[in-house]
Scaffold this motif. Structure first.
Motif, PDB file in Angstrom:
ATOM      1  N   MET A   9       0.836  -1.190   0.000  1.00 34.42           N
ATOM      2  CA  MET A   9       0.000   0.000   0.000  1.00 34.42           C
ATOM      3  C   MET A   9       0.874   1.244   0.000  1.00 34.42           C
ATOM      4  SD  MET A   9      -2.499   1.073   3.093  1.00 34.42           S
ATOM      5  CE  MET A   9      -2.168   2.664   3.774  1.00 34.42           C
ATOM      6  N   SER A  10       0.784   2.053  -1.016  1.00 35.68           N
ATOM      7  CA  SER A  10       1.510   3.321  -1.077  1.00 35.68           C
ATOM      8  C   SER A  10       0.507   4.455  -1.124  1.00 35.68           C
ATOM      9  CB  SER A  10       2.402   3.355  -2.313  1.00 35.68           C
ATOM     10  OG  SER A  10       3.131   4.553  -2.355  1.00 35.68           O
ATOM     11  N   TRP A  11       0.907   5.577  -0.622  1.00 34.75           N
ATOM     12  CA  TRP A  11      -0.005   6.719  -0.625  1.00 34.75           C
ATOM     13  C   TRP A  11       0.195   7.563  -1.869  1.00 34.75           C
ATOM     14  CZ3 TRP A  11       0.058   8.617   5.112  1.00 34.75           C
ATOM     15  CH2 TRP A  11      -0.795   7.800   5.837  1.00 34.75           C
ATOM     16  N   GLU A  12      -0.156   7.018  -2.973  1.00 30.30           N
ATOM     17  CA  GLU A  12      -0.133   7.743  -4.242  1.00 30.30           C
ATOM     18  C   GLU A  12      -1.466   7.519  -4.913  1.00 30.30           C
ATOM     19  OE1 GLU A  12       2.128   9.890  -5.132  1.00 30.30           O
ATOM     20  OE2 GLU A  12       3.464   9.379  -3.502  1.00 30.30           O
ATOM     21  N   PRO A  13      -2.381   8.425  -4.896  1.00 28.31           N
ATOM     22  CA  PRO A  13      -2.248   9.732  -4.243  1.00 28.31           C
ATOM     23  C   PRO A  13      -2.467   9.631  -2.737  1.00 28.31           C
ATOM     24  CG  PRO A  13      -4.401   9.571  -5.237  1.00 28.31           C
ATOM     25  CD  PRO A  13      -3.668   8.301  -5.590  1.00 28.31           C
ATOM     26  N   ARG A  14      -2.034  10.673  -2.049  1.00 30.42           N
ATOM     27  CA  ARG A  14      -2.182  10.746  -0.595  1.00 30.42           C
ATOM     28  C   ARG A  14      -3.619  11.096  -0.229  1.00 30.42           C
ATOM     29  NH1 ARG A  14       3.245  13.445   1.923  1.00 30.42           N
ATOM     30  NH2 ARG A  14       4.681  12.040   0.890  1.00 30.42           N
ATOM     31  N   PRO A  15      -3.997  10.829   1.022  1.00 29.82           N
ATOM     32  CA  PRO A  15      -5.335  11.240   1.467  1.00 29.82           C
ATOM     33  C   PRO A  15      -5.481  12.764   1.374  1.00 29.82           C
ATOM     34  CG  PRO A  15      -4.345   9.730   3.035  1.00 29.82           C
ATOM     35  CD  PRO A  15      -3.277  10.090   2.046  1.00 29.82           C
ATOM     36  N   THR A  16      -6.693  13.219   1.129  1.00 31.67           N
ATOM     37  CA  THR A  16      -6.962  14.652   1.018  1.00 31.67           C
ATOM     38  C   THR A  16      -6.946  15.295   2.399  1.00 31.67           C
ATOM     39  OG1 THR A  16      -8.297  14.307  -0.958  1.00 31.67           O
ATOM     40  CG2 THR A  16      -8.633  16.375   0.215  1.00 31.67           C
ATOM     41  N   PRO A  17      -6.219  16.423   2.548  1.00 30.51           N
ATOM     42  CA  PRO A  17      -6.238  17.123   3.832  1.00 30.51           C
ATOM     43  C   PRO A  17      -7.617  17.742   4.068  1.00 30.51           C
ATOM     44  CG  PRO A  17      -5.071  18.412   2.196  1.00 30.51           C
ATOM     45  CD  PRO A  17      -5.399  17.094   1.561  1.00 30.51           C
ATOM     46  N   GLU A  18      -7.884  18.113   5.315  1.00 30.91           N
ATOM     47  CA  GLU A  18      -9.148  18.789   5.608  1.00 30.91           C
ATOM     48  C   GLU A  18      -9.109  20.181   4.978  1.00 30.91           C
ATOM     49  OE1 GLU A  18     -11.791  20.450   9.321  1.00 30.91           O
ATOM     50  OE2 GLU A  18     -10.232  18.984   9.714  1.00 30.91           O
ATOM     51  N   ILE A  19     -10.068  20.447   4.121  1.00 31.65           N
ATOM     52  CA  ILE A  19     -10.140  21.736   3.429  1.00 31.65           C
ATOM     53  C   ILE A  19     -11.296  22.528   4.025  1.00 31.65           C
ATOM     54  CG2 ILE A  19     -10.487  22.880   1.210  1.00 31.65           C
ATOM     55  CD1 ILE A  19      -9.246  20.364  -0.093  1.00 31.65           C
ATOM     56  N   THR A  20     -10.967  23.722   4.519  1.00 32.21           N
ATOM     57  CA  THR A  20     -11.958  24.608   5.123  1.00 32.21           C
ATOM     58  C   THR A  20     -12.070  25.867   4.265  1.00 32.21           C
ATOM     59  OG1 THR A  20     -10.353  25.815   6.468  1.00 32.21           O
ATOM     60  CG2 THR A  20     -11.279  23.768   7.418  1.00 32.21           C
ATOM     61  N   PRO A  21     -13.082  26.704   4.502  1.00 32.93           N
ATOM     62  CA  PRO A  21     -13.157  27.961   3.748  1.00 32.93           C
ATOM     63  C   PRO A  21     -11.894  28.817   3.895  1.00 32.93           C
ATOM     64  CG  PRO A  21     -15.250  27.536   4.802  1.00 32.93           C
ATOM     65  CD  PRO A  21     -14.292  26.490   5.317  1.00 32.93           C
ATOM     66  N   GLU A  22     -11.249  28.772   5.069  1.00 34.15           N
ATOM     67  CA  GLU A  22     -10.024  29.552   5.271  1.00 34.15           C
ATOM     68  C   GLU A  22      -8.841  29.003   4.491  1.00 34.15           C
ATOM     69  OE1 GLU A  22      -9.905  31.683   9.547  1.00 34.15           O
ATOM     70  OE2 GLU A  22      -9.622  29.512   9.581  1.00 34.15           O
ATOM     71  N   THR A  23      -8.808  27.695   4.255  1.00 34.86           N
ATOM     72  CA  THR A  23      -7.645  27.075   3.620  1.00 34.86           C
ATOM     73  C   THR A  23      -7.871  26.663   2.160  1.00 34.86           C
ATOM     74  OG1 THR A  23      -8.235  24.851   4.389  1.00 34.86           O
ATOM     75  CG2 THR A  23      -6.834  26.187   5.840  1.00 34.86           C
ATOM     76  N   GLU A  24      -9.093  26.818   1.677  1.00 29.69           N
ATOM     77  CA  GLU A  24      -9.423  26.345   0.330  1.00 29.69           C
ATOM     78  C   GLU A  24      -8.495  26.926  -0.732  1.00 29.69           C
ATOM     79  OE1 GLU A  24     -13.329  25.809  -2.500  1.00 29.69           O
ATOM     80  OE2 GLU A  24     -13.409  27.249  -0.862  1.00 29.69           O
ATOM     81  N   ARG A  25      -8.203  28.221  -0.676  1.00 33.54           N
ATOM     82  CA  ARG A  25      -7.340  28.841  -1.698  1.00 33.54           C
ATOM     83  C   ARG A  25      -5.909  28.289  -1.603  1.00 33.54           C
ATOM     84  NH1 ARG A  25      -6.310  35.161  -2.992  1.00 33.54           N
ATOM     85  NH2 ARG A  25      -4.896  34.809  -4.723  1.00 33.54           N
ATOM     86  N   TYR A  26      -5.448  28.043  -0.387  1.00 29.70           N
ATOM     87  CA  TYR A  26      -4.110  27.479  -0.187  1.00 29.70           C
ATOM     88  C   TYR A  26      -3.981  26.124  -0.884  1.00 29.70           C
ATOM     89  CZ  TYR A  26      -0.235  25.197   2.208  1.00 29.70           C
ATOM     90  OH  TYR A  26       0.914  24.513   2.485  1.00 29.70           O
ATOM     91  N   TRP A  27      -4.947  25.225  -0.615  1.00 29.42           N
ATOM     92  CA  TRP A  27      -4.894  23.889  -1.205  1.00 29.42           C
ATOM     93  C   TRP A  27      -5.085  23.924  -2.712  1.00 29.42           C
ATOM     94  CZ3 TRP A  27      -2.443  20.953   1.808  1.00 29.42           C
ATOM     95  CH2 TRP A  27      -2.630  20.985   3.185  1.00 29.42           C
ATOM     96  N   SER A  28      -5.939  24.813  -3.191  1.00 29.25           N
ATOM     97  CA  SER A  28      -6.170  24.959  -4.633  1.00 29.25           C
ATOM     98  C   SER A  28      -4.895  25.446  -5.331  1.00 29.25           C
ATOM     99  CB  SER A  28      -7.328  25.927  -4.873  1.00 29.25           C
ATOM    100  OG  SER A  28      -7.505  26.164  -6.238  1.00 29.25           O
ATOM    101  N   ALA A  29      -4.218  26.419  -4.734  1.00 33.11           N
ATOM    102  CA  ALA A  29      -2.964  26.914  -5.310  1.00 33.11           C
ATOM    103  C   ALA A  29      -1.917  25.801  -5.329  1.00 33.11           C
ATOM    104  CB  ALA A  29      -2.462  28.119  -4.522  1.00 33.11           C
ATOM    105  N   ALA A  30      -1.873  25.000  -4.267  1.00 36.78           N
ATOM    106  CA  ALA A  30      -0.924  23.886  -4.220  1.00 36.78           C
ATOM    107  C   ALA A  30      -1.181  22.906  -5.370  1.00 36.78           C
ATOM    108  CB  ALA A  30      -0.998  23.181  -2.870  1.00 36.78           C
ATOM    109  N   ALA A  31      -2.457  22.675  -5.678  1.00 29.55           N
ATOM    110  CA  ALA A  31      -2.791  21.783  -6.798  1.00 29.55           C
ATOM    111  C   ALA A  31      -2.266  22.335  -8.116  1.00 29.55           C
ATOM    112  CB  ALA A  31      -4.304  21.574  -6.877  1.00 29.55           C
ATOM    113  N   ASP A  32      -2.127  23.661  -8.190  1.00 31.24           N
ATOM    114  CA  ASP A  32      -1.591  24.311  -9.390  1.00 31.24           C
ATOM    115  C   ASP A  32      -0.078  24.512  -9.320  1.00 31.24           C
ATOM    116  OD1 ASP A  32      -4.118  24.462 -10.549  1.00 31.24           O
ATOM    117  OD2 ASP A  32      -4.522  26.438  -9.682  1.00 31.24           O
ATOM    118  N   GLY A  33       0.560  23.996  -8.249  1.00 29.28           N
ATOM    119  CA  GLY A  33       2.009  24.103  -8.124  1.00 29.28           C
ATOM    120  C   GLY A  33       2.510  25.395  -7.517  1.00 29.28           C
TER     121      GLY A  33
END
Length: 135
Positions: A1-25
């Protein structure tokens, strides 16, 4: 079992833009326009002066290992993804972020220069930043 892809972190309204930007590199930090503090983990209020006048700022993705620890076993962590190297990386912009280093423990020491990479998670609208030693 490998984590590819990894589990999704908890995304909140405060962090949504952070995680979205990370998805775009892109690695984002927050900056308070009242006191000038650049900080991470994303939150709506400045942790220093409690102002809500904060903005997103693109980070360079470059930093230095401030502290780290390696483990050969971790409950729930896939064995083939061990050893696990956990670290605090001090970004060029100032804040320290807790993260994984993707390298052998022998290849890192305090002061090692690192750069960000992004690992896919189950949700395509997010990614997890990890760091690797600079070439």
């Amino acid at each position: 079992m490998s984590w590819e892809p990894r589990p999704t972190p908890e995304i909140t309204p405060e962090t949504e833009r952070y995680w979205s930007a990370a998805a775009d590199g892109t690695l984002l930090v927050r900056e308070c326009t009242d006191c000038g503090l650049v900080y991470h983990y994303p939150r709506a209020l400045c942790p220093d002066c409690f102002s809500d006048d904060v903005e997103w700022k693109e980070a360079s993705g470059e930093g230095t290992v401030y502290s780290y620890s390696a483990t050969q076993s971790m409950s729930g962590w896939p064995e083939e993804d061990l050893p696990l190297v956990l670290a605090y990386v001090e970004l060029e912009e100032g804040p320290r972020v807790m993260t994984n280093l993707e390298c052998d423990p022998e290849d890192v020491e305090i002061g090692t220069r690192v750069t960000v990479r992004f690992k896919a998670v189950e949700d395509a609208d997010a990614a997890v930043p990890v760091f690797v030693p600079r070439e």
